[in-house]
Write a protein that holds these residues in place. Structure first.
Motif, PDB file in Angstrom:
ATOM      1  N   GLY A  82       0.813  -1.210   0.000  1.00  0.00           N
ATOM      2  CA  GLY A  82       0.000   0.000   0.000  1.00  0.00           C
ATOM      3  C   GLY A  82       0.845   1.259   0.000  1.00  0.00           C
ATOM      4  N   LEU A  83       1.906   1.271   0.796  1.00  0.00           N
ATOM      5  CA  LEU A  83       2.798   2.432   0.837  1.00  0.00           C
ATOM      6  C   LEU A  83       3.543   2.598  -0.483  1.00  0.00           C
ATOM      7  CD1 LEU A  83       4.244   2.054   4.454  1.00  0.00           C
ATOM      8  CD2 LEU A  83       2.629   3.808   3.653  1.00  0.00           C
ATOM      9  N   GLN A  84       3.904   1.478  -1.091  1.00  0.00           N
ATOM     10  CA  GLN A  84       4.601   1.529  -2.375  1.00  0.00           C
ATOM     11  C   GLN A  84       3.661   2.045  -3.466  1.00  0.00           C
ATOM     12  OE1 GLN A  84       6.533  -2.162  -3.368  1.00  0.00           O
ATOM     13  NE2 GLN A  84       7.790  -1.207  -4.934  1.00  0.00           N
ATOM     14  N   GLU A  85       2.436   1.559  -3.485  1.00  0.00           N
ATOM     15  CA  GLU A  85       1.465   2.019  -4.477  1.00  0.00           C
ATOM     16  C   GLU A  85       1.147   3.503  -4.304  1.00  0.00           C
ATOM     17  OE1 GLU A  85      -1.825  -0.680  -4.032  1.00  0.00           O
ATOM     18  OE2 GLU A  85      -0.670  -2.354  -4.876  1.00  0.00           O
ATOM     19  N   ALA A  86       1.219   3.992  -3.073  1.00  0.00           N
ATOM     20  CA  ALA A  86       0.974   5.419  -2.800  1.00  0.00           C
ATOM     21  C   ALA A  86       2.196   6.277  -3.100  1.00  0.00           C
ATOM     22  CB  ALA A  86       0.547   5.595  -1.342  1.00  0.00           C
ATOM     23  N   GLY A  87       3.317   5.631  -3.469  1.00  0.00           N
ATOM     24  CA  GLY A  87       4.533   6.378  -3.785  1.00  0.00           C
ATOM     25  C   GLY A  87       5.297   6.856  -2.573  1.00  0.00           C
ATOM     26  N   LEU A  88       5.035   6.242  -1.395  1.00  0.00           N
ATOM     27  CA  LEU A  88       5.691   6.686  -0.160  1.00  0.00           C
ATOM     28  C   LEU A  88       6.962   5.906   0.159  1.00  0.00           C
ATOM     29  CD1 LEU A  88       2.491   7.222   2.018  1.00  0.00           C
ATOM     30  CD2 LEU A  88       3.703   8.868   0.567  1.00  0.00           C
ATOM     31  N   ILE A  89       7.082   4.719  -0.405  1.00  0.00           N
ATOM     32  CA  ILE A  89       8.298   3.915  -0.244  1.00  0.00           C
ATOM     33  C   ILE A  89       8.667   3.302  -1.584  1.00  0.00           C
ATOM     34  CG2 ILE A  89       7.769   3.334   2.172  1.00  0.00           C
ATOM     35  CD1 ILE A  89       7.262   0.402   1.038  1.00  0.00           C
ATOM     36  N   VAL A  90       9.903   2.844  -1.667  1.00  0.00           N
ATOM     37  CA  VAL A  90      10.360   2.065  -2.818  1.00  0.00           C
ATOM     38  C   VAL A  90      11.007   0.792  -2.301  1.00  0.00           C
ATOM     39  CG1 VAL A  90      10.668   3.991  -4.408  1.00  0.00           C
ATOM     40  CG2 VAL A  90      12.556   3.323  -2.929  1.00  0.00           C
ATOM     41  N   ARG A  91      10.847  -0.270  -3.097  1.00  0.00           N
ATOM     42  CA  ARG A  91      11.509  -1.555  -2.831  1.00  0.00           C
ATOM     43  C   ARG A  91      11.960  -2.102  -4.164  1.00  0.00           C
ATOM     44  NH1 ARG A  91       7.619  -5.581   0.227  1.00  0.00           N
ATOM     45  NH2 ARG A  91       6.209  -4.953  -1.402  1.00  0.00           N
ATOM     46  N   PRO A  92      13.074  -2.795  -4.183  1.00  0.00           N
ATOM     47  CA  PRO A  92      13.496  -3.405  -5.454  1.00  0.00           C
ATOM     48  C   PRO A  92      12.488  -4.464  -5.880  1.00  0.00           C
ATOM     49  CG  PRO A  92      14.913  -4.117  -3.631  1.00  0.00           C
ATOM     50  CD  PRO A  92      13.984  -3.087  -3.077  1.00  0.00           C
ATOM     51  N   ASP A  93      12.404  -4.693  -7.181  1.00  0.00           N
ATOM     52  CA  ASP A  93      11.478  -5.699  -7.710  1.00  0.00           C
ATOM     53  C   ASP A  93      11.882  -7.107  -7.298  1.00  0.00           C
ATOM     54  OD1 ASP A  93       9.859  -3.804  -8.949  1.00  0.00           O
ATOM     55  OD2 ASP A  93      11.026  -3.859 -10.800  1.00  0.00           O
ATOM     56  N   THR A  94      13.190  -7.316  -7.160  1.00  0.00           N
ATOM     57  CA  THR A  94      13.690  -8.630  -6.759  1.00  0.00           C
ATOM     58  C   THR A  94      14.693  -8.454  -5.631  1.00  0.00           C
ATOM     59  OG1 THR A  94      15.464  -8.540  -8.397  1.00  0.00           O
ATOM     60  CG2 THR A  94      13.406  -9.613  -9.072  1.00  0.00           C
ATOM     61  N   ALA A  95      14.914  -9.524  -4.893  1.00  0.00           N
ATOM     62  CA  ALA A  95      15.869  -9.501  -3.785  1.00  0.00           C
ATOM     63  C   ALA A  95      17.272  -9.784  -4.298  1.00  0.00           C
ATOM     64  CB  ALA A  95      15.477 -10.531  -2.743  1.00  0.00           C
ATOM     65  N   ASP A  96      18.255  -9.072  -3.756  1.00  0.00           N
ATOM     66  CA  ASP A  96      19.655  -9.324  -4.110  1.00  0.00           C
ATOM     67  C   ASP A  96      20.087 -10.704  -3.621  1.00  0.00           C
ATOM     68  OD1 ASP A  96      19.945  -6.887  -5.355  1.00  0.00           O
ATOM     69  OD2 ASP A  96      20.852  -5.914  -3.610  1.00  0.00           O
ATOM     70  N   HIS A  97      19.634 -11.055  -2.434  1.00  0.00           N
ATOM     71  CA  HIS A  97      19.925 -12.370  -1.878  1.00  0.00           C
ATOM     72  C   HIS A  97      18.770 -12.738  -0.944  1.00  0.00           C
ATOM     73  CE1 HIS A  97      21.480  -9.441   0.965  1.00  0.00           C
ATOM     74  NE2 HIS A  97      21.351 -10.335   1.916  1.00  0.00           N
ATOM     75  N   GLY A  98      18.463 -14.005  -0.851  1.00  0.00           N
ATOM     76  CA  GLY A  98      17.331 -14.435  -0.033  1.00  0.00           C
ATOM     77  C   GLY A  98      16.028 -13.889  -0.606  1.00  0.00           C
ATOM     78  N   PRO A 154      14.638  -4.792   0.717  1.00  0.00           N
ATOM     79  CA  PRO A 154      14.726  -3.648   1.632  1.00  0.00           C
ATOM     80  C   PRO A 154      13.917  -2.446   1.142  1.00  0.00           C
ATOM     81  CG  PRO A 154      16.829  -4.039   0.533  1.00  0.00           C
ATOM     82  CD  PRO A 154      15.912  -5.145   0.131  1.00  0.00           C
ATOM     83  N   ALA A 155      13.196  -1.835   2.072  1.00  0.00           N
ATOM     84  CA  ALA A 155      12.336  -0.692   1.743  1.00  0.00           C
ATOM     85  C   ALA A 155      13.006   0.611   2.156  1.00  0.00           C
ATOM     86  CB  ALA A 155      11.000  -0.844   2.455  1.00  0.00           C
ATOM     87  N   ARG A 156      12.712   1.646   1.406  1.00  0.00           N
ATOM     88  CA  ARG A 156      13.232   2.988   1.700  1.00  0.00           C
ATOM     89  C   ARG A 156      12.130   4.005   1.434  1.00  0.00           C
ATOM     90  NH1 ARG A 156      18.223   2.061   2.671  1.00  0.00           N
ATOM     91  NH2 ARG A 156      19.554   0.690   1.507  1.00  0.00           N
ATOM     92  N   LEU A 157      12.163   5.089   2.204  1.00  0.00           N
ATOM     93  CA  LEU A 157      11.211   6.175   1.983  1.00  0.00           C
ATOM     94  C   LEU A 157      11.546   6.917   0.702  1.00  0.00           C
ATOM     95  CD1 LEU A 157      10.933   7.878   5.500  1.00  0.00           C
ATOM     96  CD2 LEU A 157       9.345   6.266   4.453  1.00  0.00           C
ATOM     97  N   THR A 158      10.507   7.371   0.017  1.00  0.00           N
ATOM     98  CA  THR A 158      10.692   8.284  -1.110  1.00  0.00           C
ATOM     99  C   THR A 158      10.649   9.707  -0.546  1.00  0.00           C
ATOM    100  OG1 THR A 158       8.317   8.459  -1.491  1.00  0.00           O
ATOM    101  CG2 THR A 158       9.509   6.717  -2.715  1.00  0.00           C
ATOM    102  N   GLU A 159      10.921  10.680  -1.370  1.00  0.00           N
ATOM    103  CA  GLU A 159      10.790  12.069  -0.918  1.00  0.00           C
ATOM    104  C   GLU A 159       9.351  12.347  -0.503  1.00  0.00           C
ATOM    105  OE1 GLU A 159      13.070  14.339  -0.139  1.00  0.00           O
ATOM    106  OE2 GLU A 159      14.467  12.696  -0.564  1.00  0.00           O
ATOM    107  N   GLU A 160       8.402  11.822  -1.276  1.00  0.00           N
ATOM    108  CA  GLU A 160       6.990  11.986  -0.919  1.00  0.00           C
ATOM    109  C   GLU A 160       6.681  11.314   0.419  1.00  0.00           C
ATOM    110  OE1 GLU A 160       2.538  11.131  -2.724  1.00  0.00           O
ATOM    111  OE2 GLU A 160       4.276  10.922  -4.042  1.00  0.00           O
ATOM    112  N   GLY A 161       7.313  10.167   0.667  1.00  0.00           N
ATOM    113  CA  GLY A 161       7.145   9.470   1.945  1.00  0.00           C
ATOM    114  C   GLY A 161       7.673  10.284   3.107  1.00  0.00           C
ATOM    115  N   ARG A 162       8.835  10.906   2.913  1.00  0.00           N
ATOM    116  CA  ARG A 162       9.395  11.772   3.961  1.00  0.00           C
ATOM    117  C   ARG A 162       8.483  12.964   4.238  1.00  0.00           C
ATOM    118  NH1 ARG A 162      14.137   9.363   3.795  1.00  0.00           N
ATOM    119  NH2 ARG A 162      15.238   9.356   1.849  1.00  0.00           N
ATOM    120  N   ALA A 163       7.952  13.544   3.161  1.00  0.00           N
ATOM    121  CA  ALA A 163       7.069  14.703   3.315  1.00  0.00           C
ATOM    122  C   ALA A 163       5.784  14.307   4.045  1.00  0.00           C
ATOM    123  CB  ALA A 163       6.747  15.303   1.949  1.00  0.00           C
TER     124      ALA A 163
END
Length: 154
Positions: free
Chosen positions: A84-100, A104-113
């Motif tokens: 839900g947060l990703q669809e709202a543009g508040l976080i980003v996550r990679p499409d695939t995992a680097d390992h396992g 990992p999720a991170r805030l977008t600028e919109e998420g910080r705001a």
């Protein structure tokens, strides 16, 4: 004549469950959740979404499993929150995992705001709650709550 202490101080009020420590903790938690729901609803967020944004601001790159544990939801519910947060543009996550399987999720600028916008309202709820306690007792209360949680997590 000295007054003796009850033999069971946790149930000193007898059979009145509404005076037991566990009941009063749950009542306080429910009141806090209700007050937070009320201020967050106007911002289009839920308590788990807000908590996730707060945690990602402090610890960018947390996994779904870590976020779910920290926000007191199941991994499945945590994944719904993240989607839900990703669809709202508040976080980003990679499409695939680097390992396992962790993505990992991170805030977008919109998420910080959005987080900055709602923090003041949520912190006001917390201040209202803590304002009911004499200031000199807040530090002890925090330590006591931490000890309670630790005792039950053993």
């Amino acid at each position: 004549m000295e007054e003796s202490l009850p033999t069971d101080p946790f149930h000193a009020t007898g059979d009145d469950v509404t005076r037991h420590v566990g009941y009063l903790l749950k009542r306080a938690q429910a009141a806090l959740r209700g007050a937070m729901d009320k201020v967050l609803r106007g911002q289009g967020l839920t308590v788990p979404q807000y908590s996730t944004l707060e945690l990602l601001a402090l610890h960018p790159g947390m996994s779904n499993a870590d976020l779910a544990r920290a926000t007191f939801v199941t991994r499945q519910s945590g994944n719904v929150v993240l989607r839900g947060l990703q669809e709202a543009g508040l976080i980003v996550r990679p499409d695939t995992a680097d390992h396992g399987r962790a993505r990992p999720a991170r805030l977008t600028e919109e998420g910080r705001a959005r987080l900055a916008t709602v923090q003041a309202a949520v912190y006001a709820v917390e201040q209202r709650m803590v304002g009911a306690i004499p200031p000199q007792r807040v530090t002890d209360l925090l330590a006591d709550l931490d000890r309670i949680a630790a005792a039950l997590e053993e």
